[in-house]
Design an enzyme around this catalytic site. Structure first.
Site, PDB file in Angstrom:
ATOM      1  N   SER A 144       5.067  -3.540  -0.662  1.00  0.00           N
ATOM      2  CA  SER A 144       3.862  -3.227  -1.499  1.00  0.00           C
ATOM      3  C   SER A 144       3.653  -4.301  -2.542  1.00  0.00           C
ATOM      4  CB  SER A 144       4.565  -1.987  -2.111  1.00  0.00           C
ATOM      5  OG  SER A 144       3.485  -1.439  -3.140  1.00  0.00           O
ATOM      6  N   TYR A 157      11.098   2.848  -6.942  1.00  0.00           N
ATOM      7  CA  TYR A 157      10.211   2.516  -5.729  1.00  0.00           C
ATOM      8  C   TYR A 157       9.980   0.828  -5.798  1.00  0.00           C
ATOM      9  CZ  TYR A 157       5.831   1.976  -3.254  1.00  0.00           C
ATOM     10  OH  TYR A 157       4.742   1.844  -2.135  1.00  0.00           O
TER      11      TYR A 157
END
Length: 258
Positions: A144, A157
């Site tokens: 990401s 995350y």
């Protein structure tokens, strides 16, 4: 439908979701047989239908990517049904809870790390030997832009995706020359995960959060799952055969960590 993956087999985890389903469909359109893996087994029916409509074959395997026995099972199912594994989109992931690091619950932190990091490691651990048996292959991990830049408010995350970046680089050197390993680093994509994050930012007006994020992007919009899928399948193709250990951002130019 093209034939660049004719006779080849792709495994996709997180296959019931937006990017995963788009990748399964794109692999099928390019001629690959698909093994669609997800914890939400009932939601895989739509993915299987999409693959069949694209002109290929698909089996669905319900699995928890944090459990080694489940991971070993989806690899064995792929080998049993199709005899080989050529491509692996190691995509399953969760966003977790938006929270200050001092207030984040330990169980929430552990769950994000288990799915996003341990699940990626277990996938490579079991898929890579099967790929080598088939003569080699390509793995694409989902990282990401949160793995390339600071992530206040979603620290678990961000930590997990930074770790996927590091693990991808290490695996690329360890598994070469028979298996190439790369990662994609998406920015905001039109998926369930982004809808969840938008609601966590502003439960009363998530649409405003969407519009704010889109307006901040140089292209003025979110990406589409199909755009990520196109990058993933390219990284699995011979067109990228000299690309190994690379992180490919797909974020409309919005990543400021470069």
């Amino acid at each position: 439908m093209s034939d660049r993956f004719e006779g080849m087999v792709a495994i996709v985890t997180g296959a019931a979701g937006g990017i995963g389903r788009a990748a399964c469909t794109r692999f099928a359109e390019d001629g690959a047989k698909v093994v669609a893996v997800d914890l939400a087994g009932s939601d895989l029916d739509e993915t299987v239908a999409a693959v069949v409509n694209a002109g290929s074959e698909c089996i669905a395997v319900e699995a928890d990517v944090t459990q080694e026995a489940d991971v070993a099972n989806y690899v064995e199912r792929a080998k049993f049904h199709y005899g080989r594994i050529d491509m692996f989109f190691n995509n399953a992931g969760i966003e977790g809870v938006r929270s200050a690091l001092t207030e984040l619950d330990e169980d929430d932190f552990d769950r994000v790390i288990a799915v996003n990091l341990k699940g990626v490691w277990l996938g490579m651990k079991h898929v890579a030997p099967a790929m080598a048996e088939s003569g080699g292959g390509a793995i694409v991990n989902t990282a990401s832009i949160a793995g390339l830049s600071p992530t206040p408010g979603i620290i678990a995350y961000g930590a997990s995706k930074h770790a996927v970046v590091g693990m991808t680089k290490s695996a690329a050197q360890e598994l070469a020359p028979h298996v190439r390993v790369n990662a994609v680093c998406p920015g905001p994509i039109e998926t369930r995960m982004m809808r969840s994050l938008e609601r966590q930012f502003d439960p009363d007006n998530p649409e405003a959060v969407h519009d704010m994020f889109a307006a901040a992007n140089p292209l003025g919009r979110y990406g589409e799952p199909e755009e990520v899928a196109a990058l993933v399948t390219w990284l699995c193709s011979d067109d990228s055969r000299y690309i190994n250990g690379a992180m490919h951002t797909i974020d409309g130019g919005g990543n400021r960590a470069r």
